[in-house]
Design an enzyme around this catalytic site. Structure first.
Site, PDB file in Angstrom:
ATOM      1  CD  GLU A   1      -2.997  -1.115   2.280  1.00  0.00           C
ATOM      2  OE1 GLU A   1      -2.899  -0.240   3.151  1.00  0.00           O
ATOM      3  OE2 GLU A   1      -3.952  -1.905   2.222  1.00  0.00           O
TER       4      GLU A   1
ATOM      5  CD  GLU B   1      -3.646  -6.014   4.034  1.00  0.00           C
ATOM      6  OE1 GLU B   1      -4.492  -5.170   4.433  1.00  0.00           O
ATOM      7  OE2 GLU B   1      -2.434  -5.845   4.145  1.00  0.00           O
TER       8      GLU B   1
END
Ligand code: FCB
Length: 468
Positions: free
Chosen positions: A173, A353
């Site tokens: 991220e 995720e």
């Protein structure tokens, strides 16, 4: 309401689909100063008054640094074939440059062997946000030198673990590190400077590309890629202003990362928006970023709705939301995956995720977290829908194995499929863990066994109720 029908859902996935659970070093390991570990920017950020909602830190967290073996048994008991974890850079190279910490490297060596021994593929992430604090003192990710320290770090891990890991992710991220870490400042290192944030995003992308080149030059056998947090962005209304805002936010979240990775350029509308805050890019940087990838990981939790007049209130209209205040919107995942496949020449995609924080209750030793089970189930259905639409999906991983240190929210938000009793460090499988185990065993039965590396998972009855 989602109706759980495992037999129907398992039939939609191929035998070689990768099923996993995910964690990250800072959120679970603890051992913050054990065996020569250096401090990370999150260790120092936790000491800033008001930075963490419950004033906690991750000095102990889930004590996974000491409990890794029994934790691996829990993971194996689920029947997954992959475990996504991250390496703490300051644990293996405390200052970010200079000496390596052999004890830190040994820890990950044992972890990787422990996974292989239990029949699970190690999916390693190099950077899940815990930059060595000493590098931050030298400018952190805003400094171009950090890019070169990151390449050295990647090569060091490749030399030690590269022969045994199935997959290496450079960054988890980058948007979060750049934007939440350097523009809004709600995450470490807590800086509020839009130009710096843009420079950080460029250095993260550049270091990703240079690491891929360097690892391949060393003959890496692992699959190499990056993990992005992405979401479809909708305008709150069909007004021209809201639509323009949604387009810009899509540029800042998705195209800012996808365009350089796949087309070697930043999106022109976002460059224009940034103006003089746009990053300094050197000759050759964009080509270096756009390395071919073996996979792309997507972390998906919710959609985003924006309005030109300010923030859109997710609580309006009685939407289904998690304890993070995030709307539950599984169809957004299908839409996102289909769009990525349509707009970019993507390699195999993983949902790296996905999961939810909910207000769990421990009742007579059990946690009946039906909402979390429905959340996970409905997002797996969304992945199946994307596959049916032709998207090359390769895997799905639940966030997260354990309740853990949820960054600025501290321990108040629980994402685990195993509950952690922080006073005793007991692990208790929530109903969602038992469901995931049953789903995976139905999957195995259906396909005559997923391709796993060795031992079968223990039978359901053997799964310890209080873990360690
Ligand atoms: C993601 C992070 C992960 C976890 C989840 C809830 O943004 O990668 O560490 O905190 O959100």
């Amino acid at each position: 309401m989602t109706e759980i029908d495992n037999a129907r859902l398992v039939a939609k996935f191929p035998a070689d689909f990768v099923w996993g659970v995910a964690t990250s070093s800072f959120q679970i390991e603890g051992g913050a100063r054990s065996d020569g570990k250096g401090l990370s920017i999150w260790d120092t950020f936790c000491a800033v008054p008001g930075a963490i909602a419950d004033h906690s830190n991750a000095d102990i967290a889930c004590d996974h640094y000491h409990r890794w073996e029994s934790d691996l048994d829990l993971i194996a008991g689920l029947g997954v074939n992959a475990y996504r974890f991250s390496v703490s850079w300051p644990r293996v190279r405390p200052s970010g440059s200079g000496n390596w910490n052999v004890k830190g490297l040994d820890f990950y060596d044992r972890l990787v062997d422990g996974l292989l021994h239990r029949g699970m593929q190690p999916y390693l992430t190099l950077n899940h946000w815990d930059l060595p604090a000493e590098l931050q003192a030298l400018g952190g990710w805003a400094a171009r030198d950090t890019v070169h320290r990151f390449v050295e770090y990647a090569l060091g891990l490749q030399a030690r673990l590269g022969d045994r890991v199935a997959s290496i992710t450079t960054h988890n991220e980058p948007w979060v590190m750049a934007t939440l870490g350097h523009e809004t400042g709600v995450f470490a290192p807590g800086i509020q400077d839009r130009a710096q944030a843009a420079q950080v995003s460029h250095h993260l992308l550049l270091s990703h590309g240079l690491v891929l080149q360097a690892l391949r030059a060393q003959g890496s056998s692992a699959k190499l890629g990056i993990v992005l947090n992405l979401a479809p962005i909708y305008p709150a209304t069909e007004s021209a202003a809201d639509r323009a805002k949604a387009r810009l936010e899509d540029g800042r979240l998705l195209r800012w990362y996808m365009d350089p990775l796949f087309h070697a350029q930043y999106p022109s509308d976002v460059l224009e928006f940034l103006g003089s805050d746009a990053p300094r890019v050197e000759l050759g940087d964009m080509q270096a970023i756009a390395q071919p990838m073996d996979f792309l990981g997507i972390n998906y939790y919710s959609r985003t709705v924006v309005s030109a007049g300010g923030d859109w209130d997710v609580h309006q209209g009685g939407l289904d939301i998690t304890d993070m205040g995030w709307e539950i919107y599984p169809q957004g995942l299908t839409e996102l995956l289909v769009r990525l496949h349509r707009d970019y020449p993507v390699p195999p995609l993983y949902v790296t995720e996905n999961g939810g924080a909910f207000k769990d209750e421990l009742l007579a030793g059990r946690v009946h977290d039906a909402q979390r089970t429905r959340y996970i189930y409905s997002h797996i259905e969304a992945v199946a829908a994307a596959m049916a639409a032709g998207v090359p999906m390769a895997g799905y991983m639940v966030w997260s194995l354990l309740d853990n240190f949820e960054w600025a929210s501290g321990y108040a938000k629980r994402f685990g499929i195993f509950r952690v009793e922080y006073e005793t460090q007991a692990r208790i499988p929530k109903d969602s863990a038992l469901w995931y185990r049953d789903f995976l065993s139905a999957q195995k039965a259906h396909r005559g066994g997923l391709r796993s590396l060795s031992k079968p998972a223990p039978k359901p009855a053997q799964m310890a109720i209080t873990g360690a």
